[in-house]
Design a protein around this motif. Structure first.
Motif, PDB file in Angstrom:
ATOM      1  N   VAL A  54     -22.200 -43.439  -6.486  1.00 56.64           N
ATOM      2  CA  VAL A  54     -21.073 -42.170  -6.303  1.00 56.64           C
ATOM      3  C   VAL A  54     -21.649 -41.071  -6.842  1.00 56.64           C
ATOM      4  CG1 VAL A  54     -19.049 -41.404  -7.036  1.00 56.64           C
ATOM      5  CG2 VAL A  54     -19.144 -43.835  -6.758  1.00 56.64           C
ATOM      6  N   LYS A  55     -21.978 -40.074  -5.758  1.00 56.61           N
ATOM      7  CA  LYS A  55     -22.677 -38.951  -6.055  1.00 56.61           C
ATOM      8  C   LYS A  55     -21.540 -37.783  -6.744  1.00 56.61           C
ATOM      9  CE  LYS A  55     -25.894 -39.544  -2.314  1.00 56.61           C
ATOM     10  NZ  LYS A  55     -26.409 -39.125  -1.315  1.00 56.61           N
ATOM     11  N   ALA A  56     -20.416 -37.855  -6.299  1.00 55.57           N
ATOM     12  CA  ALA A  56     -19.305 -36.880  -7.058  1.00 55.57           C
ATOM     13  C   ALA A  56     -18.104 -37.595  -6.624  1.00 55.57           C
ATOM     14  CB  ALA A  56     -19.548 -35.683  -6.148  1.00 55.57           C
ATOM     15  N   THR A  57     -17.036 -36.933  -7.267  1.00 60.75           N
ATOM     16  CA  THR A  57     -15.767 -37.655  -7.558  1.00 60.75           C
ATOM     17  C   THR A  57     -14.942 -36.183  -7.289  1.00 60.75           C
ATOM     18  OG1 THR A  57     -16.405 -39.209  -9.047  1.00 60.75           O
ATOM     19  CG2 THR A  57     -13.840 -38.548  -8.825  1.00 60.75           C
ATOM     20  N   LEU A  58     -13.691 -36.425  -6.063  1.00 58.12           N
ATOM     21  CA  LEU A  58     -12.973 -35.465  -5.853  1.00 58.12           C
ATOM     22  C   LEU A  58     -11.450 -35.922  -6.681  1.00 58.12           C
ATOM     23  CD1 LEU A  58     -13.816 -34.576  -2.359  1.00 58.12           C
ATOM     24  CD2 LEU A  58     -14.805 -33.780  -4.405  1.00 58.12           C
ATOM     25  N   ILE A  59     -10.928 -35.287  -7.438  1.00 58.77           N
ATOM     26  CA  ILE A  59      -9.597 -35.329  -7.909  1.00 58.77           C
ATOM     27  C   ILE A  59      -8.719 -34.289  -7.199  1.00 58.77           C
ATOM     28  CG2 ILE A  59      -8.292 -35.460 -10.025  1.00 58.77           C
ATOM     29  CD1 ILE A  59     -10.662 -35.858 -11.482  1.00 58.77           C
ATOM     30  N   THR A  60      -7.748 -35.002  -6.316  1.00 58.27           N
ATOM     31  CA  THR A  60      -7.309 -34.103  -5.507  1.00 58.27           C
ATOM     32  C   THR A  60      -5.872 -33.769  -5.791  1.00 58.27           C
ATOM     33  OG1 THR A  60      -6.878 -35.834  -3.880  1.00 58.27           O
ATOM     34  CG2 THR A  60      -8.659 -34.674  -3.441  1.00 58.27           C
ATOM     35  N   LEU A  61      -5.386 -32.608  -5.847  1.00 56.10           N
ATOM     36  CA  LEU A  61      -4.032 -31.804  -6.225  1.00 56.10           C
ATOM     37  C   LEU A  61      -3.461 -31.436  -4.911  1.00 56.10           C
ATOM     38  CD1 LEU A  61      -5.492 -30.110  -9.405  1.00 56.10           C
ATOM     39  CD2 LEU A  61      -4.615 -32.644  -9.099  1.00 56.10           C
ATOM     40  N   HIS A  62      -2.291 -32.234  -4.307  1.00 55.75           N
ATOM     41  CA  HIS A  62      -1.839 -31.560  -3.324  1.00 55.75           C
ATOM     42  C   HIS A  62      -0.902 -30.508  -3.085  1.00 55.75           C
ATOM     43  CE1 HIS A  62       1.926 -33.449  -4.443  1.00 55.75           C
ATOM     44  NE2 HIS A  62       1.545 -34.541  -4.949  1.00 55.75           N
ATOM     45  N   TRP A 136     -14.742 -33.370 -10.288  1.00 57.88           N
ATOM     46  CA  TRP A 136     -14.143 -31.897  -9.573  1.00 57.88           C
ATOM     47  C   TRP A 136     -12.871 -31.833  -9.171  1.00 57.88           C
ATOM     48  CZ3 TRP A 136     -17.510 -27.567  -8.792  1.00 57.88           C
ATOM     49  CH2 TRP A 136     -18.789 -27.847  -9.057  1.00 57.88           C
ATOM     50  N   LEU A 137     -12.062 -31.034  -9.589  1.00 59.32           N
ATOM     51  CA  LEU A 137     -10.771 -30.934  -9.118  1.00 59.32           C
ATOM     52  C   LEU A 137     -10.811 -30.238  -7.751  1.00 59.32           C
ATOM     53  CD1 LEU A 137      -8.914 -29.478 -12.047  1.00 59.32           C
ATOM     54  CD2 LEU A 137      -9.020 -31.893 -11.436  1.00 59.32           C
ATOM     55  N   VAL A 138     -10.079 -30.776  -6.895  1.00 63.03           N
ATOM     56  CA  VAL A 138      -9.806 -29.909  -5.629  1.00 63.03           C
ATOM     57  C   VAL A 138      -8.539 -29.734  -5.455  1.00 63.03           C
ATOM     58  CG1 VAL A 138     -10.343 -30.062  -2.991  1.00 63.03           C
ATOM     59  CG2 VAL A 138     -11.974 -31.131  -4.580  1.00 63.03           C
ATOM     60  N   GLY A 139      -7.992 -28.439  -5.294  1.00 63.10           N
ATOM     61  CA  GLY A 139      -6.529 -28.118  -5.281  1.00 63.10           C
ATOM     62  C   GLY A 139      -6.185 -27.203  -3.866  1.00 63.10           C
ATOM     63  N   TRP A 140      -5.141 -27.783  -3.416  1.00 62.40           N
ATOM     64  CA  TRP A 140      -4.869 -27.021  -2.038  1.00 62.40           C
ATOM     65  C   TRP A 140      -3.279 -26.509  -2.183  1.00 62.40           C
ATOM     66  CZ3 TRP A 140      -4.252 -30.430   3.123  1.00 62.40           C
ATOM     67  CH2 TRP A 140      -3.666 -29.659   4.133  1.00 62.40           C
ATOM     68  N   SER A 141      -3.271 -25.221  -2.218  1.00 66.93           N
ATOM     69  CA  SER A 141      -2.192 -24.518  -2.220  1.00 66.93           C
ATOM     70  C   SER A 141      -1.310 -24.604  -3.524  1.00 66.93           C
ATOM     71  CB  SER A 141      -0.976 -24.749  -1.141  1.00 66.93           C
ATOM     72  OG  SER A 141       0.207 -23.855  -1.124  1.00 66.93           O
ATOM     73  N   PHE A 142      -0.065 -25.434  -3.889  1.00 66.02           N
ATOM     74  CA  PHE A 142       0.392 -25.724  -5.211  1.00 66.02           C
ATOM     75  C   PHE A 142      -0.602 -26.309  -5.837  1.00 66.02           C
ATOM     76  CE2 PHE A 142       2.443 -29.135  -7.586  1.00 66.02           C
ATOM     77  CZ  PHE A 142       3.105 -28.086  -8.402  1.00 66.02           C
TER      78      PHE A 142
END
Length: 265
Positions: A54-62, A136-142
Motif C-alpha cells: 500500500v503506497k498511500a492511504t486516503l481517509i475520505t471525508l464526504h 492522508w485526509l481527503v475532504g470534499w466540501s463539508f
C-alpha cells in the motif's frame, strides 16, 4: 440490505477496456465499522490493492449529509473503484454520524461538524490500527471543514501526513484553523473549481495565504460537485500526485487490461 462489496462480478474482456464512471477494478474490499469515543458506530468500506504494498492511504471525508453527501459521493466512489488497482492506494470511505448510504446508516445524528470530530478521529485511529501507511485526509466540501478543523490538532495531526481539499467552502473552518495548519507545517493541497458556488480560486488563494505551505489549484471549467468524468479524473490524478510523489506528472491510465465489474447506478 447492506451492500456487500464481494458481490461485484468480475469478467475478463478481450483486450483493454475503457475505464468509465461505473467501472470497478479489482481490489480487496471489505465492509468495516468504526467506533467513536462518544459511543457511535460508523459504517464504511476499505478498499486495498489486491497485491503489492500500500503506497498511500486516503481517509475520505464526504460532503454535507443534509444536502446529499455520503460515502458514495461520486469522486470517492470512483477513487475506491480505481485507485487500489491503478496506483496501489488504499481508500477508506465511511458515513459520518447519522448518514445513510447503500452500505448502511451510521448511528447518531448530524452535529454541524462538532460531534463529527470524533468521527474523524475514529477513522484515523482505524487506519493506524490496521497498519495502513502514508495516511492522508481527503475532504470534499463539508469534509474539508472537518479536515481543516481537526486535521492539524492531536490526536489526528500526529497520525496523518497532510490533506487534500476539494471545493472548500470555508464556512465552519475559520482563520484560526488555517493558522493551526500553518503551524503544523503539514502539506495542504486545495483544489478549487472555477465556478464553485461558495469559494472561487482567487478568493481561495487569499484565504489560504495564511498557510504558507498550502498549494491552491484553480480548476478551469469545474463546478463544486466535480460532475463529469473529465473533472473526476482530474481530481483523482491530483490526489495521487500529492500522496504518491513517485507518480507526479504521470496520469492514471484510462484503460484497463484485466478483469472488471460494473457498479449499479
Amino acid at each position: 440490505m447492506t451492500f456487500d462489496p464481494a458481490s461485484y462480478e468480475f469478467t475478463q474482456a478481450q483486450g483493454p477496456t475503457p475505464i468509465r464512471a461505473s467501472t470497478v477494478l479489482p481490489a480487496r474490499r471489505e465492509n468495516i465499522e468504526l467506533q467513536t469515543e462518544d459511543g457511535h458506530t460508523l459504517v464504511g468500506e476499505l478498499a486495498l490493492p489486491e497485491s503489492g504494498p500500500v503506497k498511500a492511504t486516503l481517509i475520505t471525508l464526504h460532503p454535507l449529509p443534509t444536502h446529499g453527501g455520503f460515502m458514495d459521493s461520486h469522486v470517492y466512489r470512483k477513487a475506491s473503484y480505481r485507485l487500489p488497482a491503478l496506483a496501489g492506494i488504499a481508500v477508506l470511505r465511511f458515513n459520518t454520524r447519522g448518514t445513510a448510504s447503500p452500505r448502511g446508516t451510521s448511528s447518531g445524528a448530524f452535529e454541524e461538524g462538532l460531534g463529527e470530530r470524533h468521527d474523524v478521529e475514529a477513522a484515523v485511529r482505524f487506519a493506524v490500527e490496521r497498519g495502513l501507511p502514508n495516511r492522508w485526509l481527503v475532504g470534499w466540501s463539508f469534509g474539508t471543514e472537518l479536515a481543516l478543523m481537526y486535521g492539524a490538532v492531536e490526536p489526528v495531526a500526529g497520525q496523518i501526513e497532510g490533506a487534500v481539499l476539494l471545493s472548500p467552502p470555508l464556512h465552519r473552518a475559520t482563520d484560526k484553523h488555517l493558522q493551526l495548519w500553518a503551524e503544523s507545517g503539514k502539506p495542504l493541497t486545495v483544489l478549487v473549481p472555477e465556478h464553485d458556488d461558495f469559494l472561487q480560486p482567487a478568493e481561495a488563494a487569499g484565504r489560504f495565504s495564511l498557510v504558507p505551505q498550502a498549494r491552491v489549484v484553480g480548476v478551469a471549467g469545474a463546478k463544486h460537485l466535480w460532475v463529469g468524468e473529465k473533472y473526476a479524473a482530474r481530481v483523482l490524478n491530483d490526489i495521487v500526485a500529492q500522496v504518491s510523489p513517485d507518480r507526479a506528472g504521470v496520469e492514471l491510465p484510462r484503460e484497463w487490461d484485466g478483469p472488471t465489474a460494473t457498479a449499479g447506478a
